[in-house]
Enzyme design. Structure first.
Site, short mmCIF file in Angstrom:
data_model
loop_
_atom_site.label_atom_id
_atom_site.label_comp_id
_atom_site.label_asym_id
_atom_site.label_seq_id
_atom_site.Cartn_x
_atom_site.Cartn_y
_atom_site.Cartn_z
N TYR A 168 0.86 -1.20 0.00
CA TYR A 168 0.00 0.00 0.00
C TYR A 168 0.89 1.24 0.00
O TYR A 168 1.82 1.32 0.79
CB TYR A 168 -0.91 0.02 1.23
CG TYR A 168 -2.35 -0.14 0.84
CD1 TYR A 168 -3.00 0.87 0.13
CD2 TYR A 168 -3.06 -1.30 1.11
CE1 TYR A 168 -4.31 0.73 -0.28
CE2 TYR A 168 -4.37 -1.45 0.70
CZ TYR A 168 -4.99 -0.43 0.01
OH TYR A 168 -6.29 -0.57 -0.40
N GLU A 175 -0.48 4.79 -0.56
CA GLU A 175 -1.31 5.98 -0.82
C GLU A 175 -0.46 7.24 -0.69
O GLU A 175 0.29 7.39 0.28
CB GLU A 175 -2.46 6.04 0.17
CG GLU A 175 -3.54 5.03 -0.14
CD GLU A 175 -4.50 4.86 1.02
OE1 GLU A 175 -4.04 4.95 2.17
OE2 GLU A 175 -5.69 4.63 0.76
N ASP A 232 -5.80 12.96 -25.76
CA ASP A 232 -5.89 11.57 -25.29
C ASP A 232 -5.22 10.72 -26.36
O ASP A 232 -5.79 10.45 -27.41
CB ASP A 232 -7.37 11.18 -25.12
CG ASP A 232 -7.54 9.72 -24.73
OD1 ASP A 232 -6.54 8.97 -24.76
OD2 ASP A 232 -8.68 9.32 -24.40
N THR A 250 -3.21 5.53 -22.26
CA THR A 250 -3.12 4.20 -21.67
C THR A 250 -1.70 3.71 -21.93
O THR A 250 -0.98 4.26 -22.77
CB THR A 250 -4.12 3.22 -22.31
OG1 THR A 250 -3.91 3.21 -23.72
CG2 THR A 250 -5.56 3.60 -22.01
N LYS A 309 -1.71 -0.23 -25.00
CA LYS A 309 -2.05 -0.40 -26.42
C LYS A 309 -0.74 -0.35 -27.22
O LYS A 309 0.11 -1.21 -27.02
CB LYS A 309 -3.05 0.67 -26.85
CG LYS A 309 -4.34 0.69 -26.02
CD LYS A 309 -5.33 1.63 -26.65
CE LYS A 309 -6.32 2.23 -25.71
NZ LYS A 309 -7.32 1.35 -25.15
N ARG A 338 -1.45 -3.00 -18.34
CA ARG A 338 -2.72 -2.24 -18.35
C ARG A 338 -2.57 -1.08 -17.39
O ARG A 338 -2.08 -1.25 -16.27
CB ARG A 338 -3.87 -3.12 -17.88
CG ARG A 338 -4.26 -4.15 -18.88
CD ARG A 338 -5.69 -4.56 -18.69
NE ARG A 338 -6.56 -3.78 -19.51
CZ ARG A 338 -6.84 -4.06 -20.77
NH1 ARG A 338 -6.31 -5.09 -21.37
NH2 ARG A 338 -7.66 -3.29 -21.48
C1 LIG Z 1 -8.81 7.09 -26.97
C2 LIG Z 1 -9.06 6.21 -25.78
N1 LIG Z 1 -9.09 6.76 -24.56
C3 LIG Z 1 -9.33 6.04 -23.46
C4 LIG Z 1 -9.54 4.68 -23.54
C5 LIG Z 1 -9.89 3.93 -22.29
O1 LIG Z 1 -8.91 3.10 -21.83
P1 LIG Z 1 -9.22 1.98 -20.75
O2 LIG Z 1 -9.89 0.87 -21.46
O3 LIG Z 1 -7.88 1.65 -20.19
O4 LIG Z 1 -10.12 2.62 -19.72
C6 LIG Z 1 -9.51 4.05 -24.79
C7 LIG Z 1 -9.73 2.59 -24.85
O5 LIG Z 1 -9.97 1.98 -25.82
C8 LIG Z 1 -9.27 4.83 -25.94
O6 LIG Z 1 -9.27 4.30 -27.16
#
Ligand SMILES: Cc1ncc(COP(=O)(O)O)c(C=O)c1O
Length: 390
Positions: free
Chosen positions: A52, A54, A198, A224, A227, A233
């Protein structure tokens, strides 16, 4: 199915073995998936999961954090250097949470965000009515330009001026083209909005230097790590130093509890791999393999959304190319052990449950060693399967 009396442990490990076999035998073209390194998985399965922690390095609630502090510092430092960020928070558990953390840091309920029409490539955390983002905040959506199927920056500009959003968001799930970050940031800043990227999908391509990093133009970048980046993850939020306090505070204690230190260690391993020459070469192969798919389908007379790709997948309009829906395409390919996902195409007339498109990605099979020749052969095979009568 679980057999009573048999140790559960055996059952679970038997299932994991079957999944491992599936992942090595099936052809996986899901653009959001990848095959991580042994080291990434070793860190994920490590004893750091027990800890842990935090808070943040040197400011934890619990004792015994000296080693995990080191891990988190390393992860932050490596990812900042990969993307040219001033600040990074490596604690977000997933991409959807990372986006919600950013919204909660800078928006009040009902505030406006400008993002892409979801059915044209946006993610559900970009304002879907089914997602907390869409319930809590007011999303206004800019469309793709109808003919080119590319981001319509002029329309983005017009909508930003009209709606005065607090955040202008770019970066998508199913848009096969590079984004003009400078342009998006100019539009956001001209309207006193934050510029948010994003890059969940293209992070690996950016980290390898094949696409522009959103910094220094954009203010906040989420991604993320599992990918194209080929890590565990999880997710990361990066930002300018002046937003660091809000981002950190809204991640913990605002949104999450204890960070997943094993995942953060695996993120550090992944970021370190992404700094290497082999990773740059790998991302180059990912892009060339996607170009191979583009060229093959152009040769078949197929229709690709936006006319092609700059990234790790193509969006194939199977409705106009083969007269079938995306769902039929998925089903036909699944029978031949090829995994893809159906995807809406811009201005789709089919329901989201059927769709007119397939998103066909290259990161996973490239990680498994596939080159342009293998992808060209695969395209021939898929063309036969999708074009077969009945
Ligand atoms: C552009 C985009 N943002 C956010 C996410 C969300 O990611 P997670 O599945 O880890 O929550 C995705 C997932 O496919 C995505 O394509």
């Amino acid at each position: 199915m679980l057999s009573p009396g048999k140790p559960l442990r055996d059952e679970i490990f038997a299932v994991i073995s079957r999944e491992e076999k599936r992942q090595t035998e099936e052809i996986n073209l899901i653009a959001s998936e990848n095959y991580s390194s042994d080291d990434v998985r070793r860190a994920t399965g490590s004893v750091l999961a027990h800890k842990y922690a935090e808070g943040y390095p040197a400011k934890r609630w619990y004792g015994g954090c000296r080693h995990v502090d080191e891990v988190e510092e390393i992860a932050r430092d490596l990812v900042k250097r990969l993307f040219g960020a001033e600040h990074a928070n490596v604690q977000p558990h997933c991409g959807a949470s990372a986006n919600l953390i950013v919204y909660s840091a800078f928006l009040k309920p009902g505030d406006k965000v400008l993002s892409l029409v979801l059915s044209q490539g946006g993610h559900l955390s970009h304002g879907s009515p089914a997602n907390l983002s869409g319930k809590e905040y007011q999303f206004v959506h800019y469309p793709l330009e109808r003919r080119s199927e590319r981001v319509d920056y002029a329309e983005m500009e017009r909508l930003a001026a009209e709606h005065q959003p607090k955040i202008v968001l770019a970066g998508y799930s199913a848009y096969p083209r590079e984004v003009d970050w400078k342009r998006v940031a100019e539009i956001a800043h001209a309207n006193n909005a934050l510029a948010m990227a994003d890059v969940a999908h293209t992070a690996g391509i950016i980290a390898a230097g094949h696409h522009q990093t959103p910094f220094p133009h954009m203010d906040i970048v989420t991604t993320t790590t599992h990918k194209s980046l080929r890590g565990p993850r999880g997710a990361v939020i990066m930002c300018r130093e002046k937003f660091a306090k809000e981002i950190d505070h809204c991640t913990f204690p605002g949104f999450q509890g204890g960070p997943f230190m094993h995942e953060i260690a695996a993120k550090a391993v992944c970021f370190n791999e992404a700094h290497g020459a082999e990773f740059k070469a790998y991302q180059g192969r990912v892009l060339r393999n996607a170009k191979t798919l583009e060229e093959k389908w152009k040769g078949f007379g197929g229709r690709l959304c936006s006319g092609g790709t700059d990234c790790h997948f193509i969006l194939l309009d199977v409705k106009s190319t083969y007269g079938i829906t995306g769902q039929e395409g998925v089903d036909r390919l699944a029978k031949q052990n090829i995994a893809v996902n159906k995807n809406a195409i811009p201005y789709d007339t089919e329901s989201i449950f059927k769709t007119s498109g397939l998103r066909i990605g290259t990161p996973f099979m490239t990680s498994r060693g596939w080159d342009e020749t293998r992808f060209a052969e695969l395209a021939d095979r898929m063309h036969g399967i999708l074009g077969a009568k009945g």
